[in-house]
Structure formats: C-alpha cells, structure tokens
Design a protein around this motif. Structure first.
Motif, PDB file in Angstrom:
ATOM      1  N   THR A 160       0.834  -1.211   0.000  1.00  0.00           N
ATOM      2  CA  THR A 160       0.000   0.000   0.000  1.00  0.00           C
ATOM      3  C   THR A 160       0.865   1.257   0.000  1.00  0.00           C
ATOM      4  O   THR A 160       0.579   2.234  -0.704  1.00  0.00           O
ATOM      5  CB  THR A 160      -0.927   0.002   1.234  1.00  0.00           C
ATOM      6  OG1 THR A 160      -1.720  -1.189   1.223  1.00  0.00           O
ATOM      7  CG2 THR A 160      -1.851   1.209   1.216  1.00  0.00           C
ATOM      8  N   GLY A 164       0.901   4.005  -2.850  1.00  0.00           N
ATOM      9  CA  GLY A 164       0.585   5.375  -2.444  1.00  0.00           C
ATOM     10  C   GLY A 164       1.599   6.366  -2.962  1.00  0.00           C
ATOM     11  O   GLY A 164       1.249   7.465  -3.436  1.00  0.00           O
ATOM     12  N   THR A 183      -5.104  11.347  -2.974  1.00  0.00           N
ATOM     13  CA  THR A 183      -4.381  10.066  -2.906  1.00  0.00           C
ATOM     14  C   THR A 183      -4.907   9.217  -1.751  1.00  0.00           C
ATOM     15  O   THR A 183      -5.096   8.001  -1.884  1.00  0.00           O
ATOM     16  CB  THR A 183      -2.868  10.305  -2.730  1.00  0.00           C
ATOM     17  OG1 THR A 183      -2.392  11.093  -3.816  1.00  0.00           O
ATOM     18  CG2 THR A 183      -2.104   8.983  -2.701  1.00  0.00           C
ATOM     19  N   LEU A 187      -6.528   5.481  -2.118  1.00  0.00           N
ATOM     20  CA  LEU A 187      -5.913   4.321  -1.446  1.00  0.00           C
ATOM     21  C   LEU A 187      -6.928   3.465  -0.689  1.00  0.00           C
ATOM     22  O   LEU A 187      -6.593   2.379  -0.205  1.00  0.00           O
ATOM     23  CB  LEU A 187      -4.809   4.777  -0.488  1.00  0.00           C
ATOM     24  CG  LEU A 187      -3.488   5.185  -1.161  1.00  0.00           C
ATOM     25  CD1 LEU A 187      -2.528   5.783  -0.151  1.00  0.00           C
ATOM     26  CD2 LEU A 187      -2.847   3.997  -1.874  1.00  0.00           C
TER      27      LEU A 187
END
Length: 217
Positions: A160, A164, A183, A187
């Motif tokens: 992740t 990201g 963002t 995510l």
C-alpha cells in the motif's frame, strides 16, 4: 461398556459376518481375529475388503502348524494392512474430529494421520486422548495462521505504501493542491484497482475528478 463386554460384542458381530461363507471354521476364524486390537476389529466391521483379507489370512494360518498360526496372522496383518485400510482409517478419524467443530477438521485429521498407525488406532478408541490431540493440533494451526497473518499484514502494508507513493506523484501533476487528500481517498480502493489506475491514465483522471468532486461538496 467394559473391555470384555466390548470384545464379546465384536466377536458376535464378526462371527455373524464370517459364518455365511465359512460355516465350519467360523468359530476358529473369529477366535483368531479377536486376538487383534479392538480398534482394528471395529474397523474391519466397517470395511468389508479389510475383513475379507484378514479372514483369508486366518484361513491360510489354519493350514500351518497350530503353534504358529496366530503369529502368522498377526505378522501378515501388520505387514500388509497399512495400504488397505489407510483410507478407512482416515474417514473414521475425520468423523470423530469433525464432532469438535473446530472448522479445521480436514487439516487436523491430516496432522493426526502423520502419527504411527498404532497411535492413530489408539486415538479411535480413546476419546479423551483424541480430544487432547485435537486441541493441540488446533492450537498449532492457530499459531501457524497467526504467523502467516502477521507476515501478510506486513507485506500488504508495504504494498500500500509503494502504491501510495506512485499515486501521489501522478496525482500531484493533476492537482498539486489536493494531492494528499485525493491520494488518501484513492488508497481506500483495493490493490487490484489501484494497479489499474497506475497503468491507465484515463481511468486515473476519472478517479481523480470524482475525488475532487467529493472534496468540493
């Protein structure tokens, strides 16, 4: 039911199965088979092919000198029964393990079957020992699963973070002012969708526009 009564009951059941085909020798054959462990006898009553093979061995033993006949059936049984009865043994064990509703009956049965066959047969006849081993196996499985989960959580977090960083650099080109907020919203999507966003600029633009609209409401 004590052991003697159990043996007597097994003997009666064995005799009734053996008698139709071997009327003259039914008593002798039953007596010879009753020298085997009780769990094995119980298994024979449920597995016709296993019983047939044991009776044939006993018949062959009757042709030998009397003093060696019982030894012969026990030796040949121990040497040859493993492959014949392993499936039946596994099925019986699974049924007993499944009673505990652990949610891992198949795995626990497999773990218990890794023991020596005599130990497995003992489990079939000793419910307290079986319960103890089921709980131990379940504890082992839970510890293994916990370890896998820890590793999995760690790797997902790393993945992740990596996604990201890539997303942030792309979103900054479209909306530098709100890049961090957008963002963060993106995510929340699953990793597969995020991978698609990174490889499809049009799809990313559409996702960014939706995020901008949500921020402006």
């Amino acid at each position: 039911m004590d052991e003697e009564e159990n043996l007597e009951m097994l003997g009666e059941q064995l005799y009734s199965l053996i008698y139709p085909k071997h009327k003259e020798d039914a008593g002798k054959l039953t007596g010879m088979l009753l020298e085997l462990p009780a769990p094995v006898l119980s298994q024979m009553l449920q597995d016709e092919s296993m019983l047939t093979e044991a009776v044939e061995k006993a018949l062959r033993s009757l042709q030998l000198p009397q003093e060696s006949s019982q030894e012969e059936i026990e030796v040949t049984y121990k040497e040859e029964d493993a492959s014949v009865s392993s499936d039946s043994l596994g099925e019986q064990l699974f049924e007993l393990v499944d009673v505990y509703n652990t949610g891992h009956s198949q795995k626990i049965t497999g773990m218990l079957l890794e023991q020596h066959k005599d130990a497995v047969l003992h489990l079939l006849s000793d419910s307290k020992l079986l319960e103890k081993q089921v709980h131990l196996a379940l504890k082992t499985l839970q510890e293994m699963n916990q370890g896998e989960t820890d590793v999995s959580d760690s790797s997902e977090a790393d993945e992740t973070d990596r996604l990201g960083e890539k997303l942030l650099s792309l979103v900054e080109e479209m909306d530098p002012l709100h890049a961090n907020d957008i963002t963060g919203m993106l995510l929340e999507m699953d990793p597969t969708t995020l991978q698609q966003l990174l490889s499809d600029h049009t799809m990313l633009e559409a996702a960014v526009q939706k995020a901008q609209a949500a921020l402006n409401t």
